[in-house]
Design an enzyme around this catalytic site. Structure first.
Site, mmCIF file in Angstrom:
data_model
loop_
_atom_site.group_PDB
_atom_site.id
_atom_site.type_symbol
_atom_site.label_atom_id
_atom_site.label_comp_id
_atom_site.label_asym_id
_atom_site.label_seq_id
_atom_site.Cartn_x
_atom_site.Cartn_y
_atom_site.Cartn_z
ATOM 1 N N LYS A 164 0.859 -1.190 0.000
ATOM 2 C CA LYS A 164 0.000 0.000 0.000
ATOM 3 C C LYS A 164 0.899 1.245 0.000
ATOM 4 O O LYS A 164 1.945 1.258 0.669
ATOM 5 C CB LYS A 164 -0.885 -0.032 1.246
ATOM 6 C CG LYS A 164 -1.949 1.056 1.318
ATOM 7 C CD LYS A 164 -2.802 0.850 2.573
ATOM 8 C CE LYS A 164 -3.884 1.899 2.735
ATOM 9 N NZ LYS A 164 -4.691 1.674 3.963
ATOM 10 N N SER A 203 -9.608 1.518 2.940
ATOM 11 C CA SER A 203 -8.717 2.310 2.126
ATOM 12 C C SER A 203 -7.635 1.481 1.437
ATOM 13 O O SER A 203 -6.991 1.982 0.513
ATOM 14 C CB SER A 203 -8.049 3.393 2.984
ATOM 15 O OG SER A 203 -7.197 2.818 3.941
ATOM 16 N N SER A 256 -10.081 -0.814 7.029
ATOM 17 C CA SER A 256 -9.371 -0.595 5.765
ATOM 18 C C SER A 256 -8.673 -1.822 5.184
ATOM 19 O O SER A 256 -8.238 -1.793 4.026
ATOM 20 C CB SER A 256 -8.356 0.542 5.906
ATOM 21 O OG SER A 256 -9.006 1.781 5.821
#
Ligand SMILES: *[C@@H]1O[C@H](CO)[C@@H](O)[C@H](O)[C@H]1NC(C)=O
Length: 523
Positions: free
Chosen positions: A119, A200, A224
């Site tokens: 990420k 996310s 997330s």
């Protein structure tokens, strides 16, 4: 309307940011060749499959990385799961292939030669950027690899690239759609392109689901990892707070942030957790949490009969809020039946005494997070070697100045403005944090200990706030494809340090059901 416009313009931005440093013709050639060179089927291969193929000379790490680069080139303009690829990925693959030739087989570490996507809020000290999807941090220079990246490199992993995300891990604006960032564009759900990919850690889940990488890392503050894993039909494991280091991760709050694997199988998630869990002196919380790590690590809990004798709790209100007899209600009834058949004791119709205060708890969580975020992000920005922005106030000013680049006009930055208006952990924040602790003690903890539960079973990611505010672990496993093909998961959550049990339960469920299938890109 807005969305359509954005999607088109962001393709151009992404094409620039992703491939500006790569030779396009080379990639095309790779893509055309990659299927011809090796007969080994890479799509859906697990870490174990890949390592066996390496060992039997059916596959090299270079071929594997070439395959993923080709797939990213082919599919990323559609999916927007990746922000940057690592220009050094192929040389890292060559190094892994060389080591495999010259080193004794037993000396190779757990993720040797396995490409992993990170990420974009996880720092790498290399040729890549770490930006949380925002142009504000482009060309910022991090002081060092994130703690989890140090461990990944030690385990022999190849850093394939950076995954897209909801910008700033969804802490910039309450109005921004899931999976959208200025740099990455709008991430797409590979199963149903019009469906929410959730965030996310959207890009990590999208990319692993679509076989753009072997495995990935995401981060979770509240939902997330669990939510995008559920929505993109992959396995996401959000570890106990501090079990994995948060050092070098663009933060929301150290009180809740956690770094964890997003993979296609429970086994892969356990292998990745083995690589990243443990002490890091840059993150003080890892000292206490590392006591939870079992001798021999996590992969020993990938047991075929892991569900046998497990006590699993079901809290219908508010988690099973399906209409009676609806398709999803039927699917989950069937899943509970399967859990029982596999030897688990399913304890149904339990209640969490203080569950009705969940809404006010969510407010307390936000109150605490806004102040904690300002402190944490300012500390992160200050520690950068060089950076276009050095404080939250400067990020806000950047966004205002470059509002077209950051799409700020459409979505604003209300969270940032609220956070900037805070002034440390004052009376209000302390009261909010006390509420969160009390809610956890009298609610989830009491439920788990009184009923001697190994895990709480819930559909989707509905339980995420309970796990988030208490620092508890959870794991999502694919559970169903709804009517239009949209994926939906099942979550097993537990007390701190219960990863061994959660892995046993999740693996048992996965092996008994085998629901995951690769995406079909339905429009
Ligand atoms: C970051 O991105 C820019 C623009 O795409 C690129 O020129 C640069 O090499 C990347 N890496 C670093 C460390 O700045």
């Amino acid at each position: 309307m807005h969305c359509l416009k954005m999607a088109t313009s962001s393709i151009a931005i992404l094409a620039f940011s992703l491939f500006s440093h790569l030779l396009l013709p080379t990639l095309l050639a790779i893509s055309a060749q990659s299927n011809a060179i090796h007969a080994f089927p890479i799509r859906e291969a697990t870490i174990k499959d890949l390592q066996l193929a390496f060992k039997q000379n059916k596959l090299t790490s270079r071929q594997l990385v070439e395959f993923y680069l080709g797939e990213i080139h082919r599919l990323n303009p559609l999916l927007h799961g990746v922000i940057e690829v690592n220009p050094d990925a192929l040389s890292q693959a060559d190094k892994a292939d060389y080591e495999r030739k010259v080193k004794a087989a037993g000396s190779l570490r757990g993720l040797h030669g396995i490409p992993i996507l990170l990420k974009d809020n996880i720092a790498t000290k290399d040729k890549m950027n770490t930006t949380a999807g925002s142009y504000a941090l482009l060309r910022s220079v991090v002081p060092r690899d994130a703690g989890v990246v140090v461990k990944l490199r030690k385990a022999g992993a190849i850093i394939l690239g950076k995954a897209s995300l909801s910008e700033w891990s969804n802490f910039r604006s309450s109005k921004a759609p899931s999976g959208f960032s200025g740099r990455g564009g709008q991430g797409k759900n590979p199963y149903v392109l019009s469906a929410d990919p959730c965030g996310s850690s959207s890009g990590s889940a999208i990319s692993v689901a679509a076989n753009l990488a072997a495995v990935s890392l995401g981060t979770e503050t509240d939902g997330s990892i669990l939510c995008p894993s559920s929505s993109n039909s992959v396995v996401g494991l959000k570890p106990t707070l501090g079990l994995t280091s948060r050092a070098g991760v663009i933060p929301i709050t150290p009180r809740q942030d956690s770094v964890g694997p997003i993979c296609r199988t429970v086994a892969d998630a356990a292998y990745v957790l083995d690589a990243i869990a443990g002490f890091d002196h840059y993150d003080p919380a890892t000292r206490a949490a590392s006591e939870y790590i079992p001798r021999g690590g996590y992969k020993q809990f990938l047991r075929p009969h892991g569900l046998k004798g497990k006590r699993l709790g079901i809290v219908r209100n508010p988690f099973f809020n399906f209409d009676e007899g609806s398709p999803l209600a039927q699917v989950f009834d069937h899943h509970l039946h399967t859990l029982r058949q596999e030897g688990a004791l399913v304890i149904d119709h339990l209640e969490i005494g203080n569950i009705n205060s969940l809404n006010s708890i969510a407010n307390d969580e936000t109150t605490a997070m806004l102040a904690e975020f300002k402190l944490a992000i300012n500390a992160y920005l200050k520690e950068l070697v060089t950076s276009p922005v050095r404080s939250l106030a400067e990020v806000i000013a950047f966004n205002n100045k470059f509002s077209d680049l950051e799409k700020i006009k459409a979505y604003g930055q209300d969270f940032f403005l609220l956070a900037e208006a805070t002034n440390g952990i004052g009376k209000k924040e302390k009261a909010a944090i006390l509420n969160l602790e009390k809610f956890t003690r009298d609610g989830f903890e009491k439920l788990m200990t009184r009923n001697k539960l190994d895990a709480l079973v819930t559909p989707g990611y509905a339980v995420s706030t309970l796990l988030a505010v208490g620092g508890f672990p959870g794991i999502n496993v694919p559970a169903v494809y709804a009517g239009d093909g949209e994926p939906f998961g099942i979550c097993f959550g537990g007390l701190k340090g219960s990863e061994p049990k959660l892995i046993e339960v999740a693996y048992g469920f996965e092996q008994a059901t085998k629901i995951r299938k690769p995406p079909s890109f339905k429009s």
